[in-house]
Design an enzyme around this catalytic site. Structure first.
Site, PDB file in Angstrom:
ATOM      1  N   ARG A   1     -11.072  65.119  78.005  1.00 36.21           N
ATOM      2  CA  ARG A   1     -12.144  64.225  77.968  1.00 36.21           C
ATOM      3  C   ARG A   1     -13.197  64.843  76.818  1.00 36.21           C
ATOM      4  NH1 ARG A   1     -10.785  63.137  83.137  1.00 36.21           N
ATOM      5  NH2 ARG A   1      -9.942  60.795  83.603  1.00 36.21           N
TER       6      ARG A   1
ATOM      7  N   LYS B   1     -16.680  60.367  63.182  1.00 37.86           N
ATOM      8  CA  LYS B   1     -15.516  59.626  63.517  1.00 37.86           C
ATOM      9  C   LYS B   1     -14.301  60.329  63.446  1.00 37.86           C
ATOM     10  CE  LYS B   1     -16.971  55.114  61.286  1.00 37.86           C
ATOM     11  NZ  LYS B   1     -16.709  54.205  60.202  1.00 37.86           N
TER      12      LYS B   1
ATOM     13  N   GLU C   1     -16.227  58.882  47.194  1.00 37.73           N
ATOM     14  CA  GLU C   1     -17.222  58.836  48.255  1.00 37.73           C
ATOM     15  C   GLU C   1     -18.673  59.494  47.693  1.00 37.73           C
ATOM     16  OE1 GLU C   1     -17.131  57.482  50.921  1.00 37.73           O
ATOM     17  OE2 GLU C   1     -14.797  57.100  51.375  1.00 37.73           O
TER      18      GLU C   1
ATOM     19  N   LYS D   1     -25.010  60.972  54.163  1.00 35.10           N
ATOM     20  CA  LYS D   1     -24.262  60.652  55.233  1.00 35.10           C
ATOM     21  C   LYS D   1     -24.783  61.184  56.546  1.00 35.10           C
ATOM     22  CE  LYS D   1     -19.846  59.921  57.419  1.00 35.10           C
ATOM     23  NZ  LYS D   1     -18.255  60.110  56.986  1.00 35.10           N
TER      24      LYS D   1
ATOM     25  N   GLU E   1     -22.088  53.055  64.830  1.00 33.66           N
ATOM     26  CA  GLU E   1     -21.873  51.966  63.542  1.00 33.66           C
ATOM     27  C   GLU E   1     -22.275  50.578  64.221  1.00 33.66           C
ATOM     28  OE1 GLU E   1     -18.619  52.382  60.683  1.00 33.66           O
ATOM     29  OE2 GLU E   1     -18.017  50.692  61.868  1.00 33.66           O
TER      30      GLU E   1
ATOM     31  N   ARG F   1     -25.198  52.270  59.969  1.00 34.62           N
ATOM     32  CA  ARG F   1     -23.968  53.078  59.491  1.00 34.62           C
ATOM     33  C   ARG F   1     -22.910  52.224  58.942  1.00 34.62           C
ATOM     34  NH1 ARG F   1     -20.954  58.036  62.666  1.00 34.62           N
ATOM     35  NH2 ARG F   1     -19.176  58.372  61.242  1.00 34.62           N
TER      36      ARG F   1
ATOM     37  N   ASN G   1     -19.195  52.096  54.930  1.00 34.36           N
ATOM     38  CA  ASN G   1     -18.279  51.548  54.339  1.00 34.36           C
ATOM     39  C   ASN G   1     -18.251  50.510  53.254  1.00 34.36           C
ATOM     40  OD1 ASN G   1     -16.587  52.214  56.674  1.00 34.36           O
ATOM     41  ND2 ASN G   1     -17.712  51.116  58.054  1.00 34.36           N
TER      42      ASN G   1
ATOM     43  N   HIS H   1     -15.276  49.688  51.415  1.00 31.21           N
ATOM     44  CA  HIS H   1     -14.010  49.962  52.154  1.00 31.21           C
ATOM     45  C   HIS H   1     -13.088  48.954  52.719  1.00 31.21           C
ATOM     46  CE1 HIS H   1     -15.859  54.085  51.835  1.00 31.21           C
ATOM     47  NE2 HIS H   1     -15.061  54.499  52.668  1.00 31.21           N
TER      48      HIS H   1
ATOM     49  N   HIS I   1      -9.454  49.804  52.205  1.00 29.46           N
ATOM     50  CA  HIS I   1      -8.517  50.099  53.410  1.00 29.46           C
ATOM     51  C   HIS I   1      -7.420  49.149  53.410  1.00 29.46           C
ATOM     52  CE1 HIS I   1     -11.472  52.334  56.289  1.00 29.46           C
ATOM     53  NE2 HIS I   1     -11.069  52.968  55.414  1.00 29.46           N
TER      54      HIS I   1
ATOM     55  N   HIS J   1      -7.203  57.633  48.898  1.00 28.80           N
ATOM     56  CA  HIS J   1      -8.257  57.200  49.587  1.00 28.80           C
ATOM     57  C   HIS J   1      -9.503  56.867  48.338  1.00 28.80           C
ATOM     58  CE1 HIS J   1     -11.127  55.904  52.570  1.00 28.80           C
ATOM     59  NE2 HIS J   1     -12.066  56.730  52.000  1.00 28.80           N
TER      60      HIS J   1
END
Length: 359
Positions: free
Chosen positions: A120, A142, A184, A226, A236, A240, A244, A247, A251, A263
């Site tokens: 955990r 992330k 990016e 960032k 997010e 945040r 994206n 994206h 994606h 990417h």
């Protein structure tokens, strides 16, 4: 002595991103004194880059175990993750021990999720070795893996204990991969810090090389963007989402290409698409759209994609993480450095914007 600069990512679990040359000596301090065992998850094709990491950790007295994983997106699947869990069990990794992830964005995504899910949550330090990983994947907490239905659909928000960006490793990155990482970086310029765009526009060839005069500043500025965003919104819930930008289409392209498409190349196309969407929706003017095309193209990034791919791309977009219920949402610009949202655009608008990037 390193020439490190530090950018702090704030939030409930603040941590530093250490940037510079000769900074590996700072790794033990990030791992911490409580750990006895350190599992180093690294891309299998990086023996020369992982060796100094292992040496520094062993020199600090840790019991160090190297755990190679496949290169690139092939690492980010359930089978590889389960293999790491078994390795952690075999090595006796406890809650006071640490995971160190070394490699590109896929390796750091995987290492972060493995650490977040083992017992955990155990301490994780990331050592990104590519430009893409330094300015994006390794910063922000992330973590995740891919499944057949889409990229990064399984994961967790789990901030690392620290991120170490050794700029010297960038010289080993293949040129096309380095340029991919610039997407990016440039994206950060459009959504938050226009000075990034100016640095690229002033010297595109220098920007496209790790030996360029502004490499460190570009990395620092992109990381700062960032850090500012995720420090204010880790999970997010609002702000945040601006990270994206571009994206949603990116994606989808990656999924249609079975993740064989870089990417950053997909992000560059996706940002141009988002700009066209914004223009057609009356949010930005044609000059800002043109600037997207010019800046990305100046460093060798693509700005268009196959015309016949639209039906497949549109289907994949329905699984995008920004979708709320049946409503598709896009991050768009309201002006340079200022982002907004476009929720539920019409099918006609979506297709019209795609026709602008189709070839």
């Amino acid at each position: 002595m390193s020439d490190a600069s530090r950018i702090t990512v704030s939030g409930e679990q603040p941590y530093d991103v250490v940037i510079g040359t000769g900074v590996l000596g700072e790794l033990p301090a990030l791992v911490g004194e409580k750990a006895r065992t350190v599992a180093v998850v690294h891309s299998a094709d990086l023996p020369e880059l992982v060796r100094p990491v292992l040496d520094v950790l062993r020199g600090a007295g840790y019991a160090v175990h190297a755990l190679p994983v496949p290169d690139g997106e092939a690492a980010k699947n359930v089978e590889v993750l389960a293999g790491l869990w078994s390795d952690f069990a075999r090595l006796g990794v406890t809650r006071s021990d640490a995971i160190v992830g070394v490699g590109g964005g896929a390796a750091t995504d995987l290492a972060g999720f493995a650490a977040a899910s083992w017992l955990r949550g155990v301490r994780c330090v990331l050592v990104p070795t590519t430009l893409l990983a330094m300015v994006d994947a390794a910063v922000g907490g992330k973590t995740g893996i891919n499944i057949a239905e889409g990229k990064n659909l399984v994961g967790a928000f789990a901030p690392p204990a620290g991120v170490l960006c050794e700029l010297g490793t960038l010289a080993t990155v293949p040129r096309e991969d380095y340029i991919s990482g610039l997407a990016e970086t440039i994206k950060a310029g459009f959504i938050r810090d226009p000075r990034i765009l100016e640095l690229v526009e002033e010297d595109p060839e220098g920007a496209a090389s790790p030996s360029g005069p502004h490499t460190r500043e570009l990395v620092e500025r992109a990381v700062q963007v960032k850090a500012d965003v995720v420090g204010a919104d880790l999970k997010e819930s609002g702000l945040r989402e601006i990270l994206n930008y571009g994206h949603t289409l990116a994606h989808a392209i990656e999924k249609v290409e079975h993740y064989a498409f870089r990417h950053g190349h997909a992000v560059a196309i996706g940002c141009v698409y988002a700009a066209e969407l914004g223009r057609l929706a009356g949010r930005i003017d044609a000059d800002l759209v043109a600037r997207h095309r010019e800046v990305f193209a100046s460093v060798g990034l693509p700005t268009s994609y196959r015309a016949d791919a639209w039906p497949a791309l549109r289907e994949v977009m329905n699984v995008d993480k920004k979708t709320r219920g049946a409503t598709l949402r896009f991050v768009v610009l309201d002006s340079l450095g200022e982002c907004g949202r476009l929720a539920g655009p019409s099918e006609e608008l979506l297709q019209a914007a795609y026709l602008e990037v189709a070839r």
